[in-house]
Design a protein around this motif. Structure first.
Motif, PDB file in Angstrom:
ATOM      1  N   LEU A   5       0.839  -1.186   0.000  1.00 26.58           N
ATOM      2  CA  LEU A   5       0.000   0.000   0.000  1.00 26.58           C
ATOM      3  C   LEU A   5       0.881   1.246   0.000  1.00 26.58           C
ATOM      4  CD1 LEU A   5      -2.931   1.092   0.270  1.00 26.58           C
ATOM      5  CD2 LEU A   5      -2.509   1.179   2.734  1.00 26.58           C
ATOM      6  N   VAL A  21      -4.175   6.344  -3.658  1.00 24.64           N
ATOM      7  CA  VAL A  21      -3.896   5.060  -3.030  1.00 24.64           C
ATOM      8  C   VAL A  21      -3.465   4.080  -4.119  1.00 24.64           C
ATOM      9  CG1 VAL A  21      -4.831   3.246  -1.554  1.00 24.64           C
ATOM     10  CG2 VAL A  21      -5.723   5.583  -1.353  1.00 24.64           C
ATOM     11  N   ILE A  25      -5.533  -3.051  -0.595  1.00 27.62           N
ATOM     12  CA  ILE A  25      -6.057  -2.629   0.705  1.00 27.62           C
ATOM     13  C   ILE A  25      -6.705  -3.852   1.335  1.00 27.62           C
ATOM     14  CG2 ILE A  25      -7.564  -1.060   1.944  1.00 27.62           C
ATOM     15  CD1 ILE A  25      -7.537   0.736  -0.586  1.00 27.62           C
ATOM     16  N   ASN A  29      -3.384  -3.570   6.303  1.00 30.30           N
ATOM     17  CA  ASN A  29      -3.015  -2.155   6.175  1.00 30.30           C
ATOM     18  C   ASN A  29      -4.208  -1.202   6.215  1.00 30.30           C
ATOM     19  OD1 ASN A  29      -4.141  -2.390   3.597  1.00 30.30           O
ATOM     20  ND2 ASN A  29      -2.170  -2.781   2.639  1.00 30.30           N
ATOM     21  N   LEU A  33      -4.607   3.167   6.138  1.00 36.15           N
ATOM     22  CA  LEU A  33      -5.512   3.958   5.300  1.00 36.15           C
ATOM     23  C   LEU A  33      -6.439   4.795   6.162  1.00 36.15           C
ATOM     24  CD1 LEU A  33      -6.718   4.770   2.563  1.00 36.15           C
ATOM     25  CD2 LEU A  33      -8.179   2.730   2.724  1.00 36.15           C
ATOM     26  N   VAL A  53      -5.631   0.869  -7.260  1.00 37.04           N
ATOM     27  CA  VAL A  53      -5.803  -0.188  -6.260  1.00 37.04           C
ATOM     28  C   VAL A  53      -6.143  -1.489  -6.986  1.00 37.04           C
ATOM     29  CG1 VAL A  53      -7.272  -1.001  -4.361  1.00 37.04           C
ATOM     30  CG2 VAL A  53      -6.439   1.352  -4.386  1.00 37.04           C
TER      31      VAL A  53
END
Length: 109
Positions: A5, A21, A25, A29, A33, A53
């Motif tokens: 990430l 980002v 995710i 993690n 965030l 992402v």
């Protein structure tokens, strides 16, 4: 292999804060965030760019739902099914997910 990430804060030309980002995710993690979203924009409106992402699990969705009232999402078509099924696209604005001309989670008239 998991993509780490990465979070990068910036601003759009109009001054709107953006948190870009990159990576995956997940539960490992999601707290990172959440902390970044809490710090960004001092509680004001924030664009969260998820277009890079590769993976978003329920822990990441939980974080995004917690901040849904003040964020706008930018996402790739890859995330469209997750945003639609979860209902996140119904509680916050989502841009960029409509690869086939659809609404990306928002119903069109």
């Amino acid at each position: 292999m998991t993509t780490p990430l990465t979070l990068v804060a910036s601003e759009r030309p109009d001054g709107t804060p953006v948190l870009a980002v990159t990576g995956e995710i997940d539960m490992s993690n999601a707290g990172t965030l959440d902390a970044a979203l809490t710090r960004s924009a001092g509680g004001g409106p924030l664009v969260v760019d998820l277009s890079a992402v590769d993976y978003l699990d329920s822990a990441g969705l939980t974080v995004l739902f917690a901040h849904a009232s003040r964020i706008r999402l930018v996402a790739s078509p890859l995330l469209a099914p997750v945003l639609e099924i979860s209902g996140l696209g119904e509680v916050t604005a989502v841009e960029g997910v409509a690869a086939d001309g659809g609404s990306g989670g928002k119903d069109e008239p």
